[in-house]
Design a protein around this motif. Structure first.
Motif, PDB file in Angstrom:
ATOM      1  N   GLY A  25       0.843  -1.194   0.000  1.00 52.14           N
ATOM      2  CA  GLY A  25       0.000   0.000   0.000  1.00 52.14           C
ATOM      3  C   GLY A  25       0.874   1.237   0.000  1.00 52.14           C
ATOM      4  O   GLY A  25       1.834   1.341  -0.761  1.00 52.14           O
ATOM      5  N   ASP A  26       0.568   2.172   0.886  1.00 53.69           N
ATOM      6  CA  ASP A  26       1.354   3.398   0.954  1.00 53.69           C
ATOM      7  C   ASP A  26       2.427   3.314   2.025  1.00 53.69           C
ATOM      8  O   ASP A  26       3.027   4.311   2.384  1.00 53.69           O
ATOM      9  N   MET A  27       2.644   2.092   2.548  1.00 52.55           N
ATOM     10  CA  MET A  27       3.630   1.933   3.623  1.00 52.55           C
ATOM     11  C   MET A  27       4.953   1.439   3.047  1.00 52.55           C
ATOM     12  O   MET A  27       4.988   0.465   2.299  1.00 52.55           O
ATOM     13  N   ILE A  28       6.023   2.114   3.410  1.00 49.36           N
ATOM     14  CA  ILE A  28       7.357   1.680   3.006  1.00 49.36           C
ATOM     15  C   ILE A  28       7.904   0.853   4.164  1.00 49.36           C
ATOM     16  O   ILE A  28       8.106   1.368   5.265  1.00 49.36           O
ATOM     17  N   VAL A  47      -2.600  13.732   7.294  1.00 53.47           N
ATOM     18  CA  VAL A  47      -2.747  13.260   8.677  1.00 53.47           C
ATOM     19  C   VAL A  47      -2.422  11.765   8.746  1.00 53.47           C
ATOM     20  O   VAL A  47      -1.730  11.294   9.643  1.00 53.47           O
ATOM     21  N   HIS A  48      -2.915  11.012   7.748  1.00 54.23           N
ATOM     22  CA  HIS A  48      -2.723   9.561   7.671  1.00 54.23           C
ATOM     23  C   HIS A  48      -1.234   9.202   7.544  1.00 54.23           C
ATOM     24  O   HIS A  48      -0.733   8.331   8.260  1.00 54.23           O
ATOM     25  N   GLU A  49      -0.521   9.868   6.642  1.00 51.14           N
ATOM     26  CA  GLU A  49       0.894   9.513   6.428  1.00 51.14           C
ATOM     27  C   GLU A  49       1.727   9.841   7.665  1.00 51.14           C
ATOM     28  O   GLU A  49       2.649   9.106   8.010  1.00 51.14           O
ATOM     29  N   ILE A  50       1.415  10.940   8.326  1.00 52.62           N
ATOM     30  CA  ILE A  50       2.121  11.221   9.582  1.00 52.62           C
ATOM     31  C   ILE A  50       1.830  10.090  10.565  1.00 52.62           C
ATOM     32  O   ILE A  50       2.702   9.665  11.319  1.00 52.62           O
ATOM     33  N   GLY A  51       0.593   9.553  10.515  1.00 55.03           N
ATOM     34  CA  GLY A  51       0.239   8.414  11.369  1.00 55.03           C
ATOM     35  C   GLY A  51       1.171   7.230  11.150  1.00 55.03           C
ATOM     36  O   GLY A  51       1.613   6.578  12.097  1.00 55.03           O
ATOM     37  N   HIS A  52       1.500   6.943   9.878  1.00 48.97           N
ATOM     38  CA  HIS A  52       2.461   5.866   9.609  1.00 48.97           C
ATOM     39  C   HIS A  52       3.822   6.213  10.221  1.00 48.97           C
ATOM     40  O   HIS A  52       4.462   5.383  10.853  1.00 48.97           O
ATOM     41  N   ALA A  53       4.261   7.457  10.006  1.00 45.30           N
ATOM     42  CA  ALA A  53       5.578   7.862  10.525  1.00 45.30           C
ATOM     43  C   ALA A  53       5.600   7.797  12.050  1.00 45.30           C
ATOM     44  O   ALA A  53       6.624   7.495  12.659  1.00 45.30           O
ATOM     45  N   PHE A  76      -0.058   1.244  11.784  1.00 46.07           N
ATOM     46  CA  PHE A  76      -0.410   0.508  10.576  1.00 46.07           C
ATOM     47  C   PHE A  76      -1.836   0.864  10.163  1.00 46.07           C
ATOM     48  O   PHE A  76      -2.531   1.612  10.854  1.00 46.07           O
ATOM     49  N   HIS A  77      -2.289   0.245   9.059  1.00 47.35           N
ATOM     50  CA  HIS A  77      -3.682   0.427   8.649  1.00 47.35           C
ATOM     51  C   HIS A  77      -4.615  -0.327   9.585  1.00 47.35           C
ATOM     52  O   HIS A  77      -4.335  -1.461   9.967  1.00 47.35           O
ATOM     53  N   GLU A  78      -5.726   0.309   9.882  1.00 50.61           N
ATOM     54  CA  GLU A  78      -6.689  -0.312  10.786  1.00 50.61           C
ATOM     55  C   GLU A  78      -7.160  -1.665  10.247  1.00 50.61           C
ATOM     56  O   GLU A  78      -7.300  -2.628  10.990  1.00 50.61           O
TER      57      GLU A  78
HETATM   58 ZN   LIG Z   1      -1.536   4.222   4.663  1.00 55.98          ZN
END
Ligand SMILES: [Zn+2]
Length: 638
Positions: free
Chosen positions: A77-80, A204-210, A214-216
């Motif tokens: 997904g959008d997670m590295i 807001v979401h990407e800062i959440g990853h940083a 993870f995704h809910e």
């Molecule tokens: Zn994400």
């Protein structure tokens, strides 16, 4: 909320390898983040595995994870998850070299919290401080979205994103084809990508990853709450829906449909089809993955990782007189508080700061100390020139000057206007005549001055819309019918921290006076006045949302057949209410309504514009939260 496990062991090698492949502190290698190929079902949140190296990594708990290589980094997904070489060698391991082991998951909250917060080296950011650098590549809109997200995190959590000085570990915010981030603190420089169309919610979401989330919907228990509709997910995109094993993550709290970390119901769907069925019928599925805010569950999970939000330190309040200037210096993070007591004879006030260095922000609250999250007015542009103004009633106005970065030689000024005085600001502003529906470019407005216009409307229309957009600086918009608008006296106004301003009034056969006030020097901003309604094939409907669960269908509770072309829905709610708008199309083959587009700004005005193919359509209007109820006006233009 899904949260990273604290129990990973033996990760020292992973950390060292991770450092050597990513470059040592200070060296940052931009990540190659391609444009998503929409034909392949890709989106700004994830890429297809077609034609790319897909590799399976084995985790310590025996679980496996399929990861796709994009430019040398492993994505889900959008997670590295890491660089490909390290992932292939070591699997997915978080940067946990010195994390103390907590063997008992039922340990008291305080001990968990203490262990996390005092760990010197782990995926957790020490003291919740995330240093960041804005890369030159980042677009203007993405910058604004990131700024919004930073303020939102500050207002709701203990996390503090601060401009980097010389910290070893930090986030570089760069432009990219999509929106993506590493999980937690990876060590050294790590990338967060934001394309201009990612939007506030994604920031807001990407800062959440940083931060470490993870995704809910990757929670191990997700199948009790959602059902994935696999036939609508192409095989090349399916890896984006993997669950994360117990070894990498740890759930916190109940499954949270409102989480900012939840996918939308049509994430990665073939042709935009639905991919997630919400099993709880009480949940408004259009809110899932569509928000711009952290949910209460998100805030609780972050508090579990980083400690609860610190109560705002009481600021010592200094009383000041009106029409007085105070000289100030501030150090980063410091608040200075003042109290301005106004009597009944005061009609309006204006408080402003003037400074030529650093970044001071201004907050005002009547009756209680103003903070960054609790205020009646805020002005927080990127320099030290800030301004707040309002009509006044008798009472104490608390003023807080916050140092976003160090400043000195700043003056804080308070100006009041007494009742029955002439509005002095009107004298010098000559109103230039404007033609409706014609855009004019305002080349230059000096700081703290106004430019004025007038435009004639008529009864043949329903609505006059005033739009300001583009250019540099911070302009505000004030409009008044029949007489000149001032900063204190107007019928509609819009005063964001940027040049994006919008307000609208009911159209009458009158002259509307427009004042553009430049908080800072404004160049090349564009003003457009639009007459809408009646003559315009638009229809206006009134309605009311009386409970948070109510969903109104418009126009008039009906769907409509549309031959195709431009379709616009405009929602005006009560000023205090946050109502949302979505557009649906009837899917004949599946015999159900399907989401086309939604507008979920944190405000009372929503607008959807869509180039619609032939079909049956309907608009939905619903409440963001329980506070957001009341009457609204819905305008449909075909
Ligand atoms: Zn994400």
């Amino acid at each position: 909320m899904f949260k990273i496990n604290k129990l990973v062991t033996g990760a020292v090698i992973a950390v060292l390898v991770s450092y050597s492949t990513k470059g040592l502190a200070g060296e940052w290698i931009p990540i190659y983040s391609p444009e998503p190929n929409l034909d392949k079902g890709e989106s700004k949140y994830g890429y297809s595995s077609e034609g790319r190296d897909v590799f399976t990594i084995q985790n310590k708990d025996g679980s496996v994870l399929n990861v796709v290589d994009i430019g040398g980094y492993g994505y889900v997904g959008d997670m590295i998850l890491g660089d490909t070489a390290t992932l292939k060698q070591n699997g997915f391991q978080l940067n946990t070299s010195a994390t103390p082991h907590i063997h008992n998951d039922n340990s008291q909250f305080n001990s968990i919290q203490g262990a996390i917060r005092h760990t010197s080296s782990s995926y957790i950011w020490p003291n919740g401080v995330i240093p960041y650098v804005i890369d030159r590549s980042l677009g203007d809109q993405a910058r604004r979205d990131f700024q919004y997200a930073v303020e939102h995190w500050h207002a709701n959590t203990n996390i503090r994103l601060v401009p980097r000085t010389n910290q070893r570990d930090y986030v570089v915010v760069q432009n990219g084809g999509g929106c993506s981030s590493w999980i937690g603190r990876s060590g050294g420089a790590q990338t967060l990508t934001l394309a201009n169309n990612c939007g506030r919610g994604a920031a807001v979401h990407e800062i959440g990853h940083a931060v470490g989330l993870f995704h809910e919907q990757t929670r191990p228990d997700r199948d009790n709450y959602i059902r994935l509709i696999w036939r609508n997910i192409s095989s090349n995109m399916a890896y984006n829906f993997q669950r994360i094993g117990n070894h990498q993550g740890k759930s916190h709290g109940e499954y949270d449909y409102q989480s900012i970390m939840h996918y939308r119901i049509n994430a990665f769907g073939i042709g935009g089809r639905r991919t997630i069925e919400i099993l709880d019928r009480n949940v408004n599925e259009y809110n899932v993955g569509n928000g711009q805010r952290l949910s209460q569950g998100d805030i609780a999970a972050v508090a579990h990782l980083y400690g609860p939000q610190e109560p705002v330190k009481q600021c010592e309040v200094v009383a000041i007189e009106h029409n007085q200037s105070v000289s100030l210096a501030g150090t980063q993070g410091q608040s200075q508080c003042f109290k301005l007591s106004l009597t009944d004879s005061v009609k309006s006030y204006r408080v402003f700061t003037e400074g030529n260095n650093g970044d001071a922000d201004l907050f005002i609250h009547k009756g209680q100390i103003a903070t960054q999250s609790n205020y009646d007015c805020k002005s927080d542009g990127e320099n030290s020139n800030e301004s707040c103004s309002s009509q006044a009633t008798a009472g104490d106005y608390y003023i807080t000057v916050f140092a976003y970065s160090d400043f000195n030689n700043l003056t804080l000024n308070t100006v009041v206007e007494l009742k029955d005085d002439d509005d002095p600001i009107d004298d010098s502003c000559q109103a230039h005549a404007l033609t409706p529906n014609t855009m004019v470019t305002l080349k230059n407005i000096a700081a703290q001055t106004s430019m004025c216009f007038k435009v004639n409307a008529d009864d043949n229309h329903q609505l006059v819309e005033f739009n300001l957009a583009d250019g540099q600086g911070n302009a505000d918009l004030y409009v008044k019918k029949d007489t000149q608008a001032s900063l204190q006296n107007y019928d509609c106004m819009s005063a964001s921290a940027t040049n994006d301003e919008y307000c609208s009034l009911t159209a009458h056969s009158s002259t509307y006076f427009i004042r553009i006030f430049a908080n800072t020097t404004v160049t090349n901003t564009k003003l457009n006045v639009t007459l809408k309604g009646k003559n315009d094939d638009s229809e206006t409907y009134m309605g009311e949302i009386s409970t948070k669960d109510e969903v109104d269908i418009q126009p008039n509770g009906q769907w409509f057949e549309y031959q195709g072309g431009s379709l616009t829905g405009l929602l005006h709610g009560d000023n205090q209410a946050d109502l949302e708008l979505s557009l649906e199309v009837w899917n004949e083959s599946r015999q159900q309504w399907q989401l086309v587009k939604s507008s979920t700004e944190p405000q009372s005005v929503e607008k959807i514009e869509y180039q619609a193919p032939y079909g049956y359509y309907r608009f939905k209007i619903y409440s963001w939260d329980s506070q957001s109820t009341g009457q609204y006006q819905f305008t449909l233009k075909k």
